[in-house]
Design a protein around this motif. Structure first.
Motif, short mmCIF file in Angstrom:
data_model
loop_
_atom_site.label_atom_id
_atom_site.label_comp_id
_atom_site.label_asym_id
_atom_site.label_seq_id
_atom_site.Cartn_x
_atom_site.Cartn_y
_atom_site.Cartn_z
N GLN A 589 0.83 -1.21 0.00
CA GLN A 589 0.00 0.00 0.00
C GLN A 589 0.86 1.26 0.00
OE1 GLN A 589 -2.64 -0.38 3.33
NE2 GLN A 589 -3.91 -1.97 2.36
N GLY A 592 1.42 2.03 -3.54
CA GLY A 592 0.26 1.93 -4.40
C GLY A 592 0.13 0.62 -5.13
N ALA A 615 3.70 4.29 -10.16
CA ALA A 615 4.85 4.10 -9.27
C ALA A 615 6.13 3.97 -10.06
CB ALA A 615 4.64 2.85 -8.40
#
Length: 622
Positions: A589, A592, A615
């Motif tokens: 998390q 992402g 990311a």
């Protein structure tokens, strides 16, 4: 004609005058101080004569004849030193006729006393010694009077120097007013008149120095302005048009600079940059390519206006393979007429483009990438346009470097977090060792009592604790000694699997597919920890014989850890009894990413980590 006297000459002449006065004053002060120091030393030596006289008298009266020769020589040396002086100390007597006469009397009296002391014919009366001391005192008093007069002279001279300093300061200020401030005031008045629109204003030329030349130049300028005022509007319009072009260029540069400064990741930076550059350069298509550390391949970060087949075909372009993707050794801004050079055989020529403009993106003599602008017509590049596109490329390079610095900051924060976590784990292991220490004490007590069953239980507890602590330490070293690579995560994964094989004896396999932009370092750290946590679960619970790790780089990064172990029920929620699964999801998390777990009893377990494009686009050139 008056000879030209420059302002520098006047200032230097004034400074030399003040310097000469200052040096003369300092020299005189030093000379007087030297006299005072020499006289003070002479007073000190004359005072010693009194002490040595009494000492000679005492030694002679006490019959201590052995000490008399050395004392007599010392007294002789003192008299000679006062007579001749010693400039190196300094030491000298400020003589006058009276002091010289008195010192001669001291010398005669000393010669008489010395003869009596050295021969020992008679005892020297105390009255004669006192008489010698009184004559020495008179000499000292005369020297002190001369020193007092020198001190008064020095004090008066210092007061005179103070007055000269004040007067010199006033004269210097007045000279500066005449030579600098007043001419500046007149020039300022002339400038004020010109600013107010009075082009007939003139400045009076009163000197032949630099200010005089400046005033003459000002008058010539005012006359020129007055003569040109008639056709000023036409020239203003021409200048305004040029300034408007420059303003548009500056506005474009400011727009791109502001956008680059606000971009949060490389994907956003590249996509927004190609859109703005295409509009500014009025190009039919634009592509931004990123190069790896060795500048062997160019990956297309973003494009706009290229046909889909061409964009797909040139996603990864080897360096030097085509006009796009220049090698680092020959990287330069180039304008290429595609059809005239290659007969339309290259990809962009087949797509209908006539002109290709390639601009390297470099920073500190290092090629970071390339900007390619495509035109469907013949396009010429003048110096202003070249400067504009190269400046835009430098802004892009600065943006990439800023993102790299930001990624480095995030990596430092992660490193700090890892250090803190390692400390906390160390504390927990220390507590386990404290527990083992207690068990050792219990074992010692059981052995002392001869309680074999209690000793056996305690040994079993110690064995279990040591094994758990050893496993925790090995796993801690595995997690925190594995380092990421700024360009490729493959090396870190292979190192992790190698350590896992050594630790567990299980066979491992790593498979990497596709080519993509490397992950940012902070994203690599989190992904690597998730993989390590999955491997740790395999070691602890799976009872597997082999582990397979599969990495897919396109269209997005995906990591999969699969084992052939016993598996488990995958429809569980990560609560307190499943700390490892919860930790993996929390780490994912942070970047992402998503973690998916598939497992069936007896059929093994698959842990997949999917990293979104947002990311990966945070990657910048290292």
């Amino acid at each position: 004609m008056r000879p030209r006297q420059t302002l520098a000459f006047r200032l230097v002449a004034t400074g030399i005058c003040f310097l000469v006065v200052a040096l003369a004053s300092i020299a005189l002060t030093l000379w007087v101080t030297w006299q005072l120091e020499g006289g003070a030393a002479a007073v000190n030596e004359a005072g010693r004569m009194r002490m040595m006289s009494y000492r000679l008298a005492l030694d002679a009266a006490a019959g201590n004849r052995a000490a008399l020769p050395a004392q007599l020589r010392t007294m002789d040396a003192t008299i000679e030193l006062l007579s001749a002086g010693d400039p190196s100390r300094p030491l000298f007597v400020p003589w006058n006729d009276e002091s010289l006469s008195e010192f001669a009397a001291v010398r005669r009296q000393w010669i008489a006393l010395r003869a009596d002391w050295s021969t020992g014919v008679r005892d020297v009366p105390t009255t004669e010694v006192d008489a010698l001391v009184r004559r020495v005192d008179r000499v000292v008093s005369m020297i002190e009077q001369r020193l007092s007069r020198w001190t008064d002279i020095l004090r008066g001279f210092q007061l005179t120097m103070l007055g000269l300093a004040i007067g010199s300061a006033v004269l210097l200020l007045y000279a500066m007013h005449l030579m600098v401030l007043d001419p500046l005031r007149r020039l300022g008045q002339g400038l004020g008149a010109i600013r107010g629109g009075d082009f007939g204003a003139r400045v009076q030329v009163t000197s032949t120095d630099e200010f005089g030349e400046l005033a003459a130049g000002f008058n010539a300028m005012a006359q020129r302005l007055q003569s040109l005022y008639g056709d000023l509007e036409a020239k203003v319009e021409e200048k305004t048009a040029r300034l408007e072009v420059k303003r548009e260029r500056l506005a474009a540069l400011y727009e791109v600079s502001a956008f680059v400064a606000q971009a949060e990741n490389l994907d956003e930076l590249a996509r927004g940059f190609v859109s703005k550059v295409r509009r500014i350069a009025q190009a039919d298509a634009v592509a931004v390519r990123w190069s790896d550390e060795s500048t062997r391949d160019y990956l297309m970060l973003a494009q706009e206006g290229l046909p889909a087949p061409l964009a797909s075909e040139e996603q990864c372009l080897p360096s030097g393979h085509c006009h796009c993707g220049q090698s680092a050794a020959t990287a330069a801004t180039r304008v290429i007429a595609v059809r005239s050079v290659d007969g339309g055989l290259v990809n962009c020529g087949r797509a209908g483009f006539e002109t290709l403009l390639t601009v390297p993106v470099s920073l500190h003599h290092r090629v970071l990438g390339e900007i390619d602008l495509f035109y469907r017509t013949v396009h010429e590049l003048d110096e202003d346009d070249r400067s504009l596109v190269e400046t835009l490329a430098s802004h892009l390079a600065g943006g990439i470097e800023s993102l790299r610095a930001a990624a480095a900051d995030r990596e430092a924060a992660i490193a700090s977090e890892r250090t803190l976590l390692a400390q906390e784990l160390h504390d927990s292991i220390a507590q386990s060792l404290a527990f083992l220490k207690i068990q050792v004490d219990l074992l010692r007590n059981a052995l002392r009592r001869g309680d074999a069953s209690a000793a056996e239980r305690t040994v079993a507890e110690i064995d279990t604790g040591v094994r758990e602590s050893y496993a925790d330490v090995r796993e801690l070293l595995l997690h925190f000694r594995t380092r990421t690579n700024a360009q490729d995560i493959e090396a870190a994964l292979r190192s992790t699997l190698q350590k896992f094989e050594q630790q567990t004896g299980l066979s491992t396999d790593l498979q990497i597919e596709g080519h993509g932009v490397p992950l940012p370092t902070d994203v690599q750290v989190q992904v690597l920890h998730v993989v390590q946590e999955a491997l740790s679960n395999v070691r602890k619970h799976a009872h597997a014989t082999s582990v397979h790790v599969r990495v897919q780089q396109t269209p997005e990064w995906r990591f999969e850890v699969a084992d052939d172990g016993c598996g488990f029920e995958s429809n569980i929620s990560p609560g307190d009894s499943h700390v490892g699964l919860r930790i993996m999801r929390e780490r994912a998390q942070r970047i992402g990413a998503q973690v998916a777990i598939r497992s069936d009893a007896g059929k093994g377990t698959r842990v997949a980590i999917a990293v979104p494009r947002e990311a990966t686009s945070q990657k910048v050139h290292a």
